[in-house]
Design a protein around this motif. Structure first.
Motif, PDB file in Angstrom:
ATOM      1  N   UNK A   1      -5.613  -3.022  -5.662  1.00 32.32           N
ATOM      2  CA  UNK A   1      -4.718  -3.610  -6.627  1.00 32.32           C
ATOM      3  C   UNK A   1      -4.608  -5.117  -6.517  1.00 32.32           C
ATOM      4  N   UNK A   2      -3.528  -5.641  -7.091  1.00 32.64           N
ATOM      5  CA  UNK A   2      -3.298  -7.082  -7.092  1.00 32.64           C
ATOM      6  C   UNK A   2      -3.171  -7.631  -5.686  1.00 32.64           C
ATOM      7  N   UNK A   3      -2.645  -6.810  -4.767  1.00 33.38           N
ATOM      8  CA  UNK A   3      -2.450  -7.295  -3.394  1.00 33.38           C
ATOM      9  C   UNK A   3      -3.778  -7.577  -2.699  1.00 33.38           C
ATOM     10  N   UNK A   4      -4.809  -6.807  -3.015  1.00 34.25           N
ATOM     11  CA  UNK A   4      -6.126  -7.062  -2.433  1.00 34.25           C
ATOM     12  C   UNK A   4      -6.711  -8.364  -2.974  1.00 34.25           C
ATOM     13  N   UNK A   5      -6.510  -8.612  -4.259  1.00 38.74           N
ATOM     14  CA  UNK A   5      -6.995  -9.851  -4.855  1.00 38.74           C
ATOM     15  C   UNK A   5      -6.297 -11.044  -4.211  1.00 38.74           C
TER      16      UNK A   5
ATOM     17  N   UNK B   1       0.837  -1.203   0.000  1.00 38.84           N
ATOM     18  CA  UNK B   1       0.000   0.000   0.000  1.00 38.84           C
ATOM     19  C   UNK B   1       0.874   1.256   0.000  1.00 38.84           C
ATOM     20  N   UNK B   2       1.936   1.228   0.787  1.00 36.10           N
ATOM     21  CA  UNK B   2       2.844   2.371   0.832  1.00 36.10           C
ATOM     22  C   UNK B   2       3.518   2.570  -0.528  1.00 36.10           C
ATOM     23  N   UNK B   3       3.856   1.471  -1.188  1.00 39.28           N
ATOM     24  CA  UNK B   3       4.532   1.534  -2.483  1.00 39.28           C
ATOM     25  C   UNK B   3       3.609   2.014  -3.591  1.00 39.28           C
ATOM     26  N   UNK B   4       2.388   1.493  -3.646  1.00 38.09           N
ATOM     27  CA  UNK B   4       1.496   1.778  -4.767  1.00 38.09           C
ATOM     28  C   UNK B   4       0.484   2.885  -4.483  1.00 38.09           C
ATOM     29  N   UNK B   5       0.052   3.035  -3.233  1.00 35.18           N
ATOM     30  CA  UNK B   5      -0.986   4.012  -2.901  1.00 35.18           C
ATOM     31  C   UNK B   5      -0.442   5.228  -2.156  1.00 35.18           C
ATOM     32  N   UNK B   6       0.835   5.179  -1.802  1.00 36.06           N
ATOM     33  CA  UNK B   6       1.455   6.323  -1.142  1.00 36.06           C
ATOM     34  C   UNK B   6       1.083   6.510   0.304  1.00 36.06           C
ATOM     35  N   UNK B   7       0.535   5.477   0.926  1.00 41.52           N
ATOM     36  CA  UNK B   7       0.160   5.580   2.340  1.00 41.52           C
ATOM     37  C   UNK B   7       0.239   4.190   2.961  1.00 41.52           C
ATOM     38  N   UNK B   8       0.699   4.141   4.207  1.00 40.89           N
ATOM     39  CA  UNK B   8       0.825   2.870   4.919  1.00 40.89           C
ATOM     40  C   UNK B   8      -0.303   2.790   5.948  1.00 40.89           C
ATOM     41  N   UNK B   9      -1.324   1.974   5.697  1.00 42.56           N
ATOM     42  CA  UNK B   9      -2.463   1.920   6.632  1.00 42.56           C
ATOM     43  C   UNK B   9      -2.046   1.315   7.967  1.00 42.56           C
ATOM     44  N   UNK B  10      -2.513   1.906   9.038  1.00 47.20           N
ATOM     45  CA  UNK B  10      -2.226   1.369  10.373  1.00 47.20           C
ATOM     46  C   UNK B  10      -2.883   0.008  10.547  1.00 47.20           C
TER      47      UNK B  10
END
Length: 440
Positions: free
Chosen positions: A191-195, A54-63
């Motif tokens: 993205x692919x990570x959610x799938x 998420x940090x790499x592709x969405x620009x934010x690291x969810x807690x």
């Protein structure tokens, strides 16, 4: 701004039409090579990989990868009242249509004492993908969730990309829509990570308080970009999928009676989704074609997503197709198999009844595609890229399985025993016949 394809004076074969008609390029095969290691990373490292990606592709690291239930509930409290009212009306209309889609069980008495029943059973658990890149789609929450709920699915998980401007949570309107639908299992993943998370499941890491396990699902549905489509292709077989959805498409079959402002506005309404979105007008009217071209220039200059629209309309996937008459135009749209097809002609309903390939058909000047995107009651998750030739849009059927139940008594089996044995012997499978003989 938009190219022309002139088919007048000839009647191309189906093969020729498929070669000439515009279509967005979607290299799922190439994207799959990029996606494969992402799937394996999530499979191996679970929530830790999801946060890093998420940090790499969405620009934010969810807690938290799983959105706290309190955050889902709280989103309703800050929802704009007009948006809430629109969403609630959408839910009512979509639920009404999808409730009518539920197929009925049936029983057939094949012969005395011989019965076959068919039952429709929902899958156990589904994962519903809601995009959140160039735009956010609370309407897609409605389309996915209502169809699954009306099918009787007991466990639903919604995934949507984390947003930098919402503290790493999905879009607040997406969260509020989940709450309105009674869904509290929501993940900040895209993205692919959610799938991958939905297909394989993911354990929470120990250093994040309250992180929970995401159990694997049976079916993944919902639209996404090329990387989501590639991920769905790679996990197909591990789970079921609805389709490898590509860029959105609109085709309009129109004659000289169509209003060029309506036609141009409808083409732009889909072009604003994505630079790869396809906008196609099929018409025998040169006058309409010219008027629409002029209106496209005017309207594209003032629409808020003008840059995206301009790229889509100039792209090789968009065109005005000139034909000799509406019969030829019908051949074109049937060969094209658009995700969305509008009919703006005299006797539009009669022409619509002759369409054989389209994800959804919008009849007449007062049924624009944008109505179907939100509040018509139909589902807006539809087959793209010509898949309408063999696939349906999302619906209750997407979450159901037909199971046949066979019940014969001894007399009924005895009637056909010799014939079963004969067929078994003919196929070189004598043990099949012996299984019947053993009962007598």
């Amino acid at each position: 701004m938009i190219s022309r394809i002139d088919l007048r004076g000839r009647r191309p074969s189906r093969r020729e039409l498929l070669a000439e008609l515009p279509r967005a390029e979607l290299d799922v095969e190439h994207a799959a090579a990029t996606v494969a290691p992402i799937l394996e990373d999530v499979r191996a490292r679970g929530a830790a990989a999801l946060r890093e990606l998420a940090e790499r592709f969405d620009g934010v690291r969810p807690a938290h990868v799983r959105v706290p239930a309190a955050a889902v509930t709280a989103a309703v409290g800050v929802l704009d009242p007009q948006v809430r009212q629109a969403l609630e009306e959408t839910i009512v209309r979509v639920r009404r249509v999808h409730a009518a889609q539920r197929p009925q069980d049936f029983t057939v008495d094949v012969a005395p004492g011989a019965q076959v029943r068919q039952r429709w059973l929902p899958v156990r658990r589904v994962g519903l993908y809601v995009p959140g890149g160039l735009a956010v789609y609370p309407s897609s929450v409605v389309m996915n969730v209502v169809a699954a709920q009306e099918a009787g699915v007991g466990s639903l998980a919604v995934v949507s990309p984390p947003q930098k401007d919402n503290d790493g949570l999905p879009d607040p309107v997406v969260l509020a829509t989940c709450a309105l639908l009674g869904v509290d299992e929501v993940y900040a993943a895209g993205g692919a990570q959610a799938v991958a998370m939905l297909a394989y499941g993911a354990a929470g890491s120990e250093d994040v308080d309250g992180e929970t396990l995401c159990e694997p699902v049976d079916v993944i549905t919902g639209p996404g970009n090329v990387y989501v489509a590639a991920a769905k292709r790679l996990v197909r077989g591990v789970v079921g999928i609805d389709a490898e959805a590509g860029p959105t498409e609109i085709a309009i079959l129109a004659d000289g009676t169509a209003d060029p402002v309506h036609v141009a506005a409808d083409l732009i309404s889909q072009a604003e989704h994505d630079p790869l979105a396809a906008a196609v007008l099929v018409t025998p009217s040169v006058e309409l074609a010219g008027a629409v071209e002029a209106k496209l220039v005017d309207l594209a200059e003032v629409t808020p997503n003008r840059d995206r629209v301009a790229v889509a309309l100039r792209g090789s996937q968009s065109a005005i197709v000139l034909v000799d008459d509406l019969e030829s135009g019908l051949d074109v749209v049937n060969a094209y198999g658009a995700e969305h097809l509008e009919i703006q002609t005299v006797d539009a309903a009669a022409w619509a009844d002759r369409v054989t390939s389209a994800g959804a058909i919008f009849v007449g000047p007062w049924s624009p595609v944008s109505l179907g995107d939100y509040m018509a009651g139909s589902n807006h998750v539809l087959p793209t890229g010509g898949c309408a030739h063999f696939a349906s849009g999302l619906g209750v059927h997407s979450f159901l399985r037909a199971v046949q139940v066979v019940e014969y008594d001894a007399d009924a089996l005895a009637v056909v025993a010799d014939r079963v044995v004969a067929l078994a012997d003919a196929e070189g499978l004598p043990a099949h016949g012996e299984a019947v003989r053993a009962r007598f």
